[in-house]
Scaffold this motif. Structure first.
Motif, short mmCIF file in Angstrom:
data_model
loop_
_atom_site.label_atom_id
_atom_site.label_comp_id
_atom_site.label_asym_id
_atom_site.label_seq_id
_atom_site.Cartn_x
_atom_site.Cartn_y
_atom_site.Cartn_z
N ARG A 1 -31.03 14.44 -97.76
CA ARG A 1 -29.94 15.33 -97.36
C ARG A 1 -30.40 16.78 -97.25
O ARG A 1 -29.59 17.68 -97.06
N ASN B 1 -25.94 18.14 -107.63
CA ASN B 1 -26.88 19.13 -107.11
C ASN B 1 -26.15 20.20 -106.32
O ASN B 1 -26.40 21.41 -106.47
N GLN B 2 -25.22 19.78 -105.47
CA GLN B 2 -24.48 20.71 -104.63
C GLN B 2 -23.43 21.50 -105.40
O GLN B 2 -23.22 22.69 -105.16
N ARG B 3 -22.77 20.86 -106.35
CA ARG B 3 -21.67 21.50 -107.08
C ARG B 3 -22.15 22.34 -108.26
O ARG B 3 -21.52 23.33 -108.61
N TYR C 1 -26.59 13.83 -105.79
CA TYR C 1 -26.42 14.79 -104.70
C TYR C 1 -25.21 15.70 -104.94
O TYR C 1 -25.29 16.92 -104.76
N GLN C 2 -24.10 15.11 -105.35
CA GLN C 2 -22.89 15.90 -105.59
C GLN C 2 -23.10 16.91 -106.71
O GLN C 2 -22.67 18.07 -106.62
N ALA D 1 -31.82 18.68 -99.63
CA ALA D 1 -31.72 19.47 -100.86
C ALA D 1 -32.97 19.24 -101.70
O ALA D 1 -33.81 18.42 -101.38
#
Length: 445
Positions: free
Chosen positions: A234, A206-208, A203-204, A236
């Motif tokens: 979440r 993916n977001q960053r 997830y991190q 995404a």
């Protein structure tokens, strides 16, 4: 702060230049190639994965936990697969787990021993350095090395439980094979929670970084799918995942393991010569699979090599090609050439003088290295003390029958004492009985 790394040597022939960021004209060939090589065991959605890999450059990640001071040959499956994806135009994130390495993925048998944060931190840096030469860090699809301690370390327990733990049904976590198998003997909450940490990594990233693909070994399937599910929960995505197969030898033993332990990528833990020997000694039943997994030769080249090997199995053409390519990939072409020359020279098919002291000592150390100080013994005594023969009588008989060699020269008198001038690099002798059995002597005054 993340560190920028640069290639400092040629990675492997014939790919000595850094991998080009230019994509293949038809990336469907990447999916076909991965499938033909047997590199995709499981996938969250094969059709969606194929579409993602052919629809344009994507960012992917693969993780390595620092559970030792070095990666080993078992990790090469993930390293070379990441390299294949980058060569096809995709962008790699190579994650070294400064956080997950302090926890440890649950083992089937028992609880892991936890290493100190200081030890893990030192191993993280060693492995990051070790990974660097396999990728290029320039261009449109430049690789990046990341550390999950960057986002896990600053997160409080309350934040983690609310933002991550809330999305994980315990019944699904208990259904994971390794957890279910450990319920009777016991599993700590620490290891039980590892899945959450790895899922949060996806997830991190993916977001960053816009990461949409994770891959890893088949033993990570539960963790990987948990990450895919978490990213989707979440809000995404879409994101994708696949696993590579677990590599076992034909005899059922674990790939990369031997009587001496693991075969490491670090040259100080496994010498380039020993590394080369690991591959050259591949079982005939395994070598074609190893070539498909680890070699960057084309399908046509590998099929031609398989046929030539089948026609002349005694020449071990596949093993030689595999050992040369993978040793050059990991240790560089010069070390690979030294290993090849050592293999030839030690069996009388090349010059011992061409070997560096480091290569010679490593090769003799693998075979057995007798230390001699002060007065040099006779040839007969050296043969016996090195373990090449069982007794003085057998030493004399071997010499009389013409089956004893020192530095590839046949000896005829066992009572002769070798001169200091005969020492290679002023300190080594290579003893050989017959064609294939050898040992070494290391002399010091």
């Amino acid at each position: 702060m993340r560190t920028a790394w640069a290639l400092d040597r040629c990675s492997a022939p014939p790919l000595c230049a850094p991998p080009s960021p230019v994509r293949d004209n038809s990336l469907v060939t990447l999916v076909d190639d991965l499938t033909w090589r047997g590199l995709i065991q499981d996938s969250t959605d094969p059709a969606a994965l194929a579409e993602a890999l052919t629809g344009g450059p994507i960012t992917f990640y693969v993780g390595f936990d620092p559970t030792a001071a070095s990666l080993h040959v078992g990790n090469l499956m993930q390293v070379v697969t990441a390299r294949r994806l980058q060569l096809a135009g995709h962008r790699p994130l190579l994650l070294v787990g400064g956080a997950t390495g302090q926890i440890g993925d649950p083992k089937e048998s028992s609880e892991r021993s936890l290493n100190s944060p200081e030890v893990v931190r030192s191993w993280v840096e060693r492995i990051r350095t070790q990974l660097a030469p396999f990728m290029t860090y320039e261009g449109a699809n430049a690789a990046e090395l990341v550390n999950n301690l960057d986002w896990t370390g600053p997160t409080s327990v309350i934040e983690f439980l609310r933002d991550v733990g809330k999305h994980f049904p315990v019944n699904k976590m208990l259904a994971r094979d390794v957890v279910r198998n450990r319920l009777e003997s016991g599993i700590s909450f620490t290891e039980f929670s590892y899945q959450l940490l790895q899922a949060n990594d996806f997830y991190q990233l993916n977001q960053r970084h816009g990461c949409v693909l994770q891959f890893g070994g088949s033993d990570q399937w539960g963790n990987i799918t948990a990450g895919v599910d978490f990213v989707r929960r979440r809000g995404a995505g879409p994101v994708h995942a696949f696993t590579t197969p677990l590599v076992l030898k034909a005899d059922g033993t674990k790939f990369g393991k031997s009587e001496g332990g693991a075969t490491w990528l670090d040259p100080e833990m496994t010498t380039p010569y020993a590394f080369y020997q690991f591959w050259i000694n591949s079982d005939d039943r395994d070598v074609n699979n190893y070539l498909r997994y680890f070699s960057f030769k084309t399908r046509e080249e590998l099929e031609e090599l398989e046929k030539a090997t089948a026609d002349r199995p005694q020449a071990r053409l596949a093993q030689r090609a595999l050992a040369e390519e993978i040793t050059a990939l990991v240790h560089g072409p010069e070390e690979a050439q030294q290993a090849i020359m050592a293999s030839q020279a030690l069996f009388g098919r090349g010059s011992l003088d061409s070997l560096s002291p480091e290569t010679l000592r490593a090769a003799l150390g693998e075979a057995g290295l007798l230390s001699v100080r002060g007065e040099m013994p006779t040839f007969s005594t050296l043969l016996k003390e090195s373990g090449l023969v069982a007794s003085a009588n057998e030493a004399r008989r071997t010499i009389t029958e013409g089956g004893a060699y020192v530095n590839n020269e046949r000896i005829t008198d066992g009572d002769v004492v070798p001169t200091l001038d005969s020492l290679l690099h002023g300190q080594f002798l290579v003893l050989r009985r017959g064609k294939r059995t050898f040992a070494g002597v290391e002399y010091s005054a």
